[in-house]
Design an enzyme around this catalytic site. Sequence first.
Site, short mmCIF file in Angstrom:
data_model
loop_
_atom_site.label_atom_id
_atom_site.label_comp_id
_atom_site.label_asym_id
_atom_site.label_seq_id
_atom_site.Cartn_x
_atom_site.Cartn_y
_atom_site.Cartn_z
N THR A 30 0.86 -1.19 0.00
CA THR A 30 0.00 0.00 0.00
C THR A 30 0.89 1.24 0.00
O THR A 30 1.87 1.31 0.73
CB THR A 30 -0.89 0.05 1.25
OG1 THR A 30 -0.07 0.03 2.43
CG2 THR A 30 -1.89 -1.09 1.28
N ASN A 32 1.58 4.58 1.21
CA ASN A 32 1.12 5.42 2.32
C ASN A 32 1.22 6.90 1.93
O ASN A 32 2.27 7.36 1.49
CB ASN A 32 1.94 5.12 3.58
CG ASN A 32 1.68 3.71 4.11
OD1 ASN A 32 1.45 2.78 3.35
ND2 ASN A 32 1.73 3.56 5.42
N GLU A 98 -3.97 4.60 2.83
CA GLU A 98 -3.08 3.66 2.12
C GLU A 98 -3.77 3.01 0.93
O GLU A 98 -4.48 2.02 1.10
CB GLU A 98 -2.67 2.50 3.04
CG GLU A 98 -2.13 2.82 4.38
CD GLU A 98 -1.86 1.52 5.17
OE1 GLU A 98 -1.44 0.51 4.57
OE2 GLU A 98 -2.09 1.52 6.37
P1 ADP Z 1 5.05 0.75 3.59
O1 ADP Z 1 4.64 0.28 4.94
O2 ADP Z 1 6.38 1.45 3.59
O3 ADP Z 1 3.97 1.51 2.91
P2 ADP Z 1 4.38 -1.54 1.91
O4 ADP Z 1 4.85 -2.93 2.17
O5 ADP Z 1 2.96 -1.18 2.12
O6 ADP Z 1 5.32 -0.58 2.75
O7 ADP Z 1 4.81 -1.24 0.43
C1 ADP Z 1 4.48 -0.01 -0.12
C2 ADP Z 1 5.38 0.46 -1.24
O8 ADP Z 1 5.47 -0.54 -2.26
C3 ADP Z 1 4.77 1.67 -1.90
O9 ADP Z 1 5.13 2.87 -1.25
C4 ADP Z 1 5.36 1.58 -3.29
O10 ADP Z 1 6.63 2.19 -3.31
C5 ADP Z 1 5.50 0.08 -3.53
N1 ADP Z 1 4.41 -0.56 -4.33
C6 ADP Z 1 4.68 -1.52 -5.26
N2 ADP Z 1 3.53 -1.96 -5.81
C7 ADP Z 1 2.51 -1.29 -5.22
C8 ADP Z 1 1.08 -1.33 -5.39
N3 ADP Z 1 0.50 -2.17 -6.26
N4 ADP Z 1 0.33 -0.49 -4.63
C9 ADP Z 1 0.92 0.34 -3.74
N5 ADP Z 1 2.26 0.41 -3.54
C10 ADP Z 1 3.07 -0.40 -4.27
N1 RBF Z 2 -6.20 -3.66 8.16
C1 RBF Z 2 -6.97 -4.13 9.16
O1 RBF Z 2 -6.49 -4.25 10.29
N2 RBF Z 2 -8.29 -4.46 8.96
C2 RBF Z 2 -8.88 -4.37 7.75
O2 RBF Z 2 -10.07 -4.68 7.63
C3 RBF Z 2 -8.08 -3.91 6.64
N3 RBF Z 2 -8.60 -3.84 5.39
C4 RBF Z 2 -7.81 -3.40 4.37
C5 RBF Z 2 -8.35 -3.33 3.08
C6 RBF Z 2 -7.57 -2.87 2.02
C7 RBF Z 2 -8.16 -2.81 0.64
C8 RBF Z 2 -6.22 -2.49 2.23
C9 RBF Z 2 -5.37 -2.01 1.11
C10 RBF Z 2 -5.69 -2.56 3.51
C11 RBF Z 2 -6.48 -3.00 4.59
N4 RBF Z 2 -5.95 -3.07 5.88
C12 RBF Z 2 -6.73 -3.54 6.91
C13 RBF Z 2 -4.66 -2.46 6.18
C14 RBF Z 2 -3.48 -3.38 6.27
O3 RBF Z 2 -3.42 -3.91 7.58
C15 RBF Z 2 -2.23 -2.52 5.97
O4 RBF Z 2 -2.30 -2.05 4.66
C16 RBF Z 2 -0.96 -3.27 6.22
O5 RBF Z 2 -0.82 -3.53 7.57
C17 RBF Z 2 0.26 -2.50 5.72
O6 RBF Z 2 0.27 -1.20 6.19
MG MG Z 3 1.97 0.70 2.91
#
Ligand code: ADP
Ligand code: RBF
Ligand code: MG
Length: 182
Positions: A30, A32, A98
């Site tokens: 995701t 952020n 996110e």
């Molecule tokens: P963080 O906790 O640092 O956000 P994540 O494991 O959620 O780490 O990974 C997020 C990062 O991965 C994004 O900031 C982006 O650089 C990269 N990324 C790669 N593919 C995707 C995607 N499909 N959607 C969102 N972020 C993505």
């Molecule tokens: N986190 C939760 O704790 N509960 C949820 O119901 C939940 N739903 C999510 C749905 C979507 C579409 C996405 C993208 C994330 C969701 N998350 C949820 C957040 C998830 O825990 C978080 O993206 C990861 O921990 C990485 O930051």
């Molecule tokens: Mg993220």
Amino acid sequence: MSNPSQLPIRMISRVVRGFGRGSKELGIPTANVCLENDVLRCSVDYKSLPTGIYWGFARIGEPSDNEAGADSVLGHVHIAAISIGYNPTYNNKELTVEPHLIADSQHPKRHASSTGETQFQNFYERTIFLSVLGYLRPEMPFEGLEKLIDAIKKDITDSIELAKSTDPSVISERNWVETASA
Ligand code: ADP
Ligand code: RBF
Ligand code: MG
């Protein structure tokens, strides 16, 4: 599934680092969104939205010449499944916005993650244009990551279905995400 009256909301900001759990633990990265006042531009105060899971559209930065291309995440509008809240499975103390960006069905990265979802290259620090269009469900604490992953996978398919709408507000938000500049 009725929508909060503030929607759609538009955001322009930067992609920042979180805890890195999305890719590593869930196989669902995701992007952020930086929520600092001096960085974020937002059409409506995002704090007035109910926490929960939403769908919308997102675009990352502008491609420079050597990064452009059909397969790059940069410069293309993507459907997004968006978490706005505290990730109750993890008990976060700070609210996060996110979006998970979903590649088109034929895109080589559409199933590239460890759990078969979209995994692009990293794009930290890039500009993000995001429109949040619709509410899907409340965020919930899940027991075990499998259940959280399954719920998010359903959010992803729901987001893809809803984004097919030819409703004028959906078309106009897609156009805004495509053409907005920082
Ligand atoms: P963080 O906790 O640092 O956000 P994540 O494991 O959620 O780490 O990974 C997020 C990062 O991965 C994004 O900031 C982006 O650089 C990269 N990324 C790669 N593919 C995707 C995607 N499909 N959607 C969102 N972020 C993505
Ligand atoms: N986190 C939760 O704790 N509960 C949820 O119901 C939940 N739903 C999510 C749905 C979507 C579409 C996405 C993208 C994330 C969701 N998350 C949820 C957040 C998830 O825990 C978080 O993206 C990861 O921990 C990485 O930051
Ligand atoms: Mg993220």
